[in-house]
Design a protein around this motif. Structure first.
Motif, mmCIF file in Angstrom:
data_model
loop_
_atom_site.group_PDB
_atom_site.id
_atom_site.type_symbol
_atom_site.label_atom_id
_atom_site.label_comp_id
_atom_site.label_asym_id
_atom_site.label_seq_id
_atom_site.Cartn_x
_atom_site.Cartn_y
_atom_site.Cartn_z
ATOM 1 N N GLY A 130 -17.232 -37.180 43.660
ATOM 2 C CA GLY A 130 -16.162 -36.873 44.632
ATOM 3 C C GLY A 130 -16.631 -36.144 45.557
ATOM 4 O O GLY A 130 -15.754 -35.757 46.386
ATOM 5 N N ASP A 147 -12.614 -41.664 51.506
ATOM 6 C CA ASP A 147 -12.435 -40.983 50.333
ATOM 7 C C ASP A 147 -13.781 -41.313 49.497
ATOM 8 O O ASP A 147 -13.609 -42.399 48.812
ATOM 9 C CB ASP A 147 -11.109 -41.302 49.652
ATOM 10 N N GLU A 173 -10.029 -35.568 36.525
ATOM 11 C CA GLU A 173 -8.835 -36.583 36.438
ATOM 12 C C GLU A 173 -9.291 -38.078 36.945
ATOM 13 O O GLU A 173 -8.573 -38.887 36.016
ATOM 14 C CB GLU A 173 -7.927 -35.886 37.472
ATOM 15 N N ALA A 174 -10.179 -38.057 37.842
ATOM 16 C CA ALA A 174 -10.649 -39.525 38.292
ATOM 17 C C ALA A 174 -11.257 -40.159 37.129
ATOM 18 O O ALA A 174 -11.342 -41.300 36.786
ATOM 19 C CB ALA A 174 -11.383 -39.461 39.564
ATOM 20 N N ARG A 212 -15.022 -30.057 38.907
ATOM 21 C CA ARG A 212 -13.726 -29.991 39.687
ATOM 22 C C ARG A 212 -12.653 -30.815 38.851
ATOM 23 O O ARG A 212 -12.876 -31.918 38.532
ATOM 24 C CB ARG A 212 -14.307 -30.600 41.269
ATOM 25 N N LYS A 213 -11.434 -30.284 39.164
ATOM 26 C CA LYS A 213 -10.470 -30.872 38.454
ATOM 27 C C LYS A 213 -10.348 -32.286 39.016
ATOM 28 O O LYS A 213 -9.946 -33.220 38.113
ATOM 29 C CB LYS A 213 -9.026 -30.087 38.600
ATOM 30 N N VAL A 214 -10.249 -32.641 40.347
ATOM 31 C CA VAL A 214 -9.869 -33.976 40.827
ATOM 32 C C VAL A 214 -11.094 -34.884 40.294
ATOM 33 O O VAL A 214 -10.595 -36.231 40.046
ATOM 34 C CB VAL A 214 -9.950 -33.828 42.356
ATOM 35 N N GLU A 215 -12.142 -34.621 40.037
ATOM 36 C CA GLU A 215 -13.241 -35.681 39.617
ATOM 37 C C GLU A 215 -12.962 -35.676 37.996
ATOM 38 O O GLU A 215 -13.307 -36.906 37.700
ATOM 39 C CB GLU A 215 -14.420 -34.838 39.858
#
Length: 313
Positions: A220, A248, A290-291, A285-288
């Motif tokens: 990410g 992105d 969750e991905a 990282r939360k976003v990674e």
């Protein structure tokens, strides 16, 4: 059940890989981190949960580590003390070179009446001092715990340099390994070359292929990409360019990961090699993270679709 899927050489095994929390955290923080991960993953249809045995690896390269090394909890301790309520099978990684014969023997004798799963890992650098080699560990495992389902590490990119990764797989199978997990996979050509040589070697020698789980990890950010490369993960130049120039990077990496696995899974179905998938996030990282969870769902859908078509045909 994971054991039956491995022994029956079933395609489509899915695992999720996690690094245990840092050992410096107080007990309440460890419990909080564990609960968050559990809530994210509990509803996924996982065959197993991989718990890594994280080492510093500073001796492997002269390059500076993008993220500082912080000692993590021992994966067995983490499994028993914090994840015991989660009944998904745990696959414990063990870096063998750090243990004496007595230490590994004591670990192998734990819970001898239970089905256990482990992946033995060698040292990351030839410069490291070691107390035990993989063949010795395999032999000890066979003597002390015949209920331990033993796995090995496979590195397709190494096959491009030495052309012998398929022979390493065979040697490890002879030592007792029943399945394999790759490092993070970005190089389709290297992976297919290895699978092809493995398939034809097995066919010529009248032996069965074993499950190979290809690892996928969303990327990410440029810093995550730098960390992956520091870990020794091979990222083809074209793919690195696509990531770095995308609008992105995280979305692009997930899309590319799906395409990579789809090609490898189809190749395995064609050859009769039981291909599976292990998903992780190398970033905190939360976003990674969750991905990576979404990627599990996407991979499951892909596998179900491909298996249904394969059976129909």
């Amino acid at each position: 059940m994971l054991k039956e899927k491995i022994l029956n050489r079933q395609a489509g095994i899915i695992t999720y890989g996690m690094t245990p929390p840092k050992s410096s955290h107080p007990a309440e923080k460890l419990a909080e981190i564990t609960e968050k991960q559990y809530e994210r993953l509990k509803d996924l249809d996982l065959d197993g949960l991989i718990l890594y045995d994280v080492q510093d690896e500073a001796e492997r390269t002269d390059e500076e580590r993008p993220f500082p090394y912080l000692k993590a909890l021992d994966p067995t301790l983490y499994s028993k003390s914090y994840l015991d309520h989660w009944k998904v099978p745990k696959i414990i990684y063990r870096v063998i070179g750090n243990h004496t014969k007595q230490e590994l023997g004591d670990w192998l004798r734990l819970d001898a009446a239970d089905d256990r799963f482990s992946v033995f890992v060698g040292t990351s650098s030839s410069q490291q001092q070691i107390t035990m080699r993989l063949p010795e560990a395999y032999e000890l495992s066979g003597k002390l715990n015949d209920r331990l389902m033993l796995g090995g590490v496979v590195i397709p990119e190494r096959h491009m340099k030495k052309n012998d990764e398929h022979l390493r797989i065979k040697e490890k199978v002879d030592g007792g390994c029943k399945f394999f997990v790759s490092q993070a996979t970005f190089n389709v050509e290297a992976s297919k070359n290895m699978l092809s040589d493995y398939y034809y070697h097995c066919r010529e020698n009248g032996i069965e292929t074993v499950p190979i789980l290809f690892n996928l990890a969303p990327c990410g950010s440029q810093k995550t990409l730098a960390f992956m490369k520091w870990l020794g993960i091979s990222v083809p130049k074209w793919l690195e360019n696509d990531l770095l120039h995308s609008a992105d990077i995280l979305d692009k990496s997930v899309t590319l990961s799906l395409k990579i696995f789809e090609e490898l899974f189809a190749f395995g179905l064609e050859k009769g090699i039981p291909i599976g998938c292990s998903i992780e996030s190398v970033s905190t990282r939360k976003v990674e993270i969750e991905a990576s969870v979404q990627l599990v769902k996407d991979i499951q859908s892909l596998i179900d679709r491909k298996l249904n078509v394969h059976v129909t045909v």
